[in-house]
Design a protein around this motif. Structure first.
Motif, mmCIF file in Angstrom:
data_model
loop_
_atom_site.group_PDB
_atom_site.id
_atom_site.type_symbol
_atom_site.label_atom_id
_atom_site.label_comp_id
_atom_site.label_asym_id
_atom_site.label_seq_id
_atom_site.Cartn_x
_atom_site.Cartn_y
_atom_site.Cartn_z
ATOM 1 N N ASP A 74 0.852 -1.188 0.000
ATOM 2 C CA ASP A 74 0.000 0.000 0.000
ATOM 3 C C ASP A 74 0.883 1.231 0.000
ATOM 4 O O ASP A 74 1.889 1.278 0.714
ATOM 5 N N GLY A 75 0.504 2.207 -0.795
ATOM 6 C CA GLY A 75 1.210 3.476 -0.822
ATOM 7 C C GLY A 75 0.277 4.576 -0.356
ATOM 8 O O GLY A 75 -0.935 4.506 -0.563
ATOM 9 N N THR A 76 0.831 5.575 0.295
ATOM 10 C CA THR A 76 0.021 6.685 0.785
ATOM 11 C C THR A 76 0.419 7.978 0.091
ATOM 12 O O THR A 76 1.539 8.117 -0.391
ATOM 13 N N TYR A 77 -0.512 8.889 0.041
ATOM 14 C CA TYR A 77 -0.270 10.209 -0.520
ATOM 15 C C TYR A 77 -1.256 11.180 0.106
ATOM 16 O O TYR A 77 -2.246 10.773 0.712
ATOM 17 N N PRO B 119 -15.834 10.813 -2.578
ATOM 18 C CA PRO B 119 -16.160 10.637 -3.997
ATOM 19 C C PRO B 119 -15.065 11.116 -4.964
ATOM 20 O O PRO B 119 -14.839 10.472 -5.990
ATOM 21 N N ASN B 120 -14.382 12.206 -4.656
ATOM 22 C CA ASN B 120 -13.310 12.680 -5.542
ATOM 23 C C ASN B 120 -12.166 11.674 -5.597
ATOM 24 O O ASN B 120 -11.642 11.379 -6.666
ATOM 25 N N THR B 121 -11.769 11.176 -4.444
ATOM 26 C CA THR B 121 -10.696 10.188 -4.398
ATOM 27 C C THR B 121 -11.108 8.928 -5.154
ATOM 28 O O THR B 121 -10.313 8.357 -5.899
ATOM 29 N N LYS B 122 -12.353 8.512 -4.992
ATOM 30 C CA LYS B 122 -12.847 7.327 -5.696
ATOM 31 C C LYS B 122 -12.717 7.525 -7.206
ATOM 32 O O LYS B 122 -12.246 6.630 -7.921
ATOM 33 N N LYS B 123 -13.085 8.703 -7.695
ATOM 34 C CA LYS B 123 -13.011 8.996 -9.123
ATOM 35 C C LYS B 123 -11.567 8.935 -9.615
ATOM 36 O O LYS B 123 -11.264 8.269 -10.603
ATOM 37 N N PHE B 124 -10.657 9.617 -8.929
ATOM 38 C CA PHE B 124 -9.277 9.692 -9.396
ATOM 39 C C PHE B 124 -8.544 8.368 -9.258
ATOM 40 O O PHE B 124 -7.783 7.973 -10.141
ATOM 41 N N GLN B 125 -8.762 7.656 -8.159
ATOM 42 C CA GLN B 125 -8.123 6.348 -8.024
ATOM 43 C C GLN B 125 -8.661 5.386 -9.069
ATOM 44 O O GLN B 125 -7.913 4.567 -9.618
ATOM 45 N N GLY B 126 -9.944 5.466 -9.381
ATOM 46 C CA GLY B 126 -10.531 4.621 -10.416
ATOM 47 C C GLY B 126 -9.931 4.906 -11.787
ATOM 48 O O GLY B 126 -9.617 3.980 -12.545
ATOM 49 N N GLU B 127 -9.752 6.192 -12.114
ATOM 50 C CA GLU B 127 -9.131 6.558 -13.388
ATOM 51 C C GLU B 127 -7.688 6.065 -13.448
ATOM 52 O O GLU B 127 -7.238 5.556 -14.466
ATOM 53 N N PHE B 128 -6.975 6.220 -12.338
ATOM 54 C CA PHE B 128 -5.593 5.751 -12.265
ATOM 55 C C PHE B 128 -5.547 4.244 -12.496
ATOM 56 O O PHE B 128 -4.755 3.752 -13.302
ATOM 57 N N ALA B 129 -6.413 3.515 -11.782
ATOM 58 C CA ALA B 129 -6.435 2.050 -11.886
ATOM 59 C C ALA B 129 -6.731 1.593 -13.312
ATOM 60 O O ALA B 129 -6.154 0.611 -13.785
ATOM 61 N N GLN C 142 -5.060 12.369 3.990
ATOM 62 C CA GLN C 142 -4.244 11.200 3.687
ATOM 63 C C GLN C 142 -5.063 10.157 2.940
ATOM 64 O O GLN C 142 -6.179 9.833 3.337
ATOM 65 N N GLU C 143 -4.508 9.627 1.852
ATOM 66 C CA GLU C 143 -5.167 8.612 1.034
ATOM 67 C C GLU C 143 -4.236 7.415 0.882
ATOM 68 O O GLU C 143 -3.028 7.546 1.013
ATOM 69 N N THR C 144 -4.821 6.256 0.576
ATOM 70 C CA THR C 144 -4.063 5.023 0.391
ATOM 71 C C THR C 144 -4.504 4.347 -0.894
ATOM 72 O O THR C 144 -5.685 4.346 -1.223
ATOM 73 N N VAL C 145 -3.527 3.778 -1.593
ATOM 74 C CA VAL C 145 -3.814 3.000 -2.801
ATOM 75 C C VAL C 145 -3.032 1.689 -2.710
ATOM 76 O O VAL C 145 -1.869 1.674 -2.322
ATOM 77 N N GLY C 146 -3.710 0.582 -3.009
ATOM 78 C CA GLY C 146 -3.071 -0.726 -2.990
ATOM 79 C C GLY C 146 -2.514 -1.074 -4.356
ATOM 80 O O GLY C 146 -3.163 -0.840 -5.373
ATOM 81 N N VAL C 147 -1.305 -1.621 -4.376
ATOM 82 C CA VAL C 147 -0.638 -1.957 -5.631
ATOM 83 C C VAL C 147 -0.178 -3.409 -5.565
ATOM 84 O O VAL C 147 0.480 -3.808 -4.608
ATOM 85 N N GLU C 148 -0.512 -4.175 -6.587
ATOM 86 C CA GLU C 148 -0.035 -5.553 -6.730
ATOM 87 C C GLU C 148 0.645 -5.648 -8.085
ATOM 88 O O GLU C 148 0.034 -5.339 -9.108
ATOM 89 N N ILE C 149 1.912 -6.038 -8.076
ATOM 90 C CA ILE C 149 2.697 -6.132 -9.307
ATOM 91 C C ILE C 149 3.260 -7.536 -9.432
ATOM 92 O O ILE C 149 3.774 -8.097 -8.472
ATOM 93 N N THR C 150 3.160 -8.078 -10.651
ATOM 94 C CA THR C 150 3.773 -9.357 -10.964
ATOM 95 C C THR C 150 5.024 -9.081 -11.774
ATOM 96 O O THR C 150 4.979 -8.347 -12.771
ATOM 97 N N LEU C 151 6.151 -9.632 -11.320
ATOM 98 C CA LEU C 151 7.442 -9.448 -11.983
ATOM 99 C C LEU C 151 7.881 -10.738 -12.661
ATOM 100 O O LEU C 151 7.726 -11.825 -12.108
ATOM 101 N N THR D 126 -5.806 -1.644 -6.064
ATOM 102 C CA THR D 126 -6.932 -1.712 -5.146
ATOM 103 C C THR D 126 -7.164 -0.305 -4.614
ATOM 104 O O THR D 126 -6.274 0.274 -3.987
ATOM 105 N N THR D 127 -8.327 0.227 -4.907
ATOM 106 C CA THR D 127 -8.622 1.595 -4.473
ATOM 107 C C THR D 127 -9.127 1.575 -3.037
ATOM 108 O O THR D 127 -9.816 0.648 -2.616
ATOM 109 N N HIS D 128 -8.735 2.605 -2.303
ATOM 110 C CA HIS D 128 -9.174 2.798 -0.921
ATOM 111 C C HIS D 128 -9.663 4.242 -0.774
ATOM 112 O O HIS D 128 -9.064 5.024 -0.039
ATOM 113 N N PRO D 129 -10.726 4.609 -1.482
ATOM 114 C CA PRO D 129 -11.138 6.015 -1.461
ATOM 115 C C PRO D 129 -11.774 6.423 -0.134
ATOM 116 O O PRO D 129 -12.454 5.633 0.513
ATOM 117 N N SER D 130 -11.516 7.664 0.242
ATOM 118 C CA SER D 130 -12.125 8.198 1.460
ATOM 119 C C SER D 130 -13.270 9.148 1.137
ATOM 120 O O SER D 130 -13.977 9.573 2.034
#
Length: 162
Positions: free
Chosen positions: A75-78, A110-120, A84-93, A104-108
């Motif tokens: 999980d990364g925070t920003y 509606p704005n965060t939900k929108k932007f994390q969804g677009e990012f994802a 404070q917001e958190t976004v979950g990242v899973e990477i296969t190498l 994995t979005t962790h919106p707090s």
């Protein structure tokens, strides 16, 4: 006492200064289509940019770090204007290259939900196939702050995969 001509001159100079400042801050676009980024995700300042930016390559210093193949998550925070917001990242190498990514979005709110969804929805096209050491995402699909949390999670994943 200020004359009307002098006031007009001051207003004109101020307007030109503002246009010059805004033009100097505008990012270069690689695509003819642009999209406006709402102020909430961009630290209170609206900007116009390309709909998706690519992950940029960082320079490597001659030594190649080899990571273990596998799937890693962190999980990364920003900080957003809403806190404070958190976004979950899973990477296969596989062979030090990203072969899959899942957000994995962790919106707090509606704005965060929108932007994390677009990012994802846009991150996979930007990083799959790239060397993990070359990832430095700045903006994806109009989301500029979520990338900070993503980059933080990537650093954690790199530590796990050593």
């Amino acid at each position: 006492m200020t004359t009307p001509l002098r006031k007009s001159l001051y207003v004109g100079i101020a307007g030109l200064s503002l246009v010059g400042a805004v033009t100097g801050c505008a990012p270069s676009t690689q695509s003819p289509s642009t999209q406006s980024t709402p102020a909430a995700e961009n630290g209170g300042q609206a900007s116009t940019s390309s709909p998706s930016s690519s992950a940029t390559s960082g320079s490597t210093t001659g030594t190649s770090t080899t990571y273990k193949d596998g799937t890693y998550s962190a999980d990364g925070t920003y900080t957003s204007p809403n806190g404070q917001e958190t976004v979950g990242v899973e990477i296969t190498l596989a062979g030090d290259k990203v072969s899959a990514v899942n957000i994995t979005t962790h919106p707090s709110n509606p704005n965060t939900k929108k932007f994390q969804g677009e990012f994802a929805s846009g991150i996979s096209a930007q990083i799959v196939g790239k060397d993990i050491d070359e990832l430095n995402v700045s903006k994806v699909a109009g989301s500029s702050l979520t990338s900070g949390g993503f980059n933080e999670a990537v650093e954690q994943i790199k530590s796990q995969a050593k």
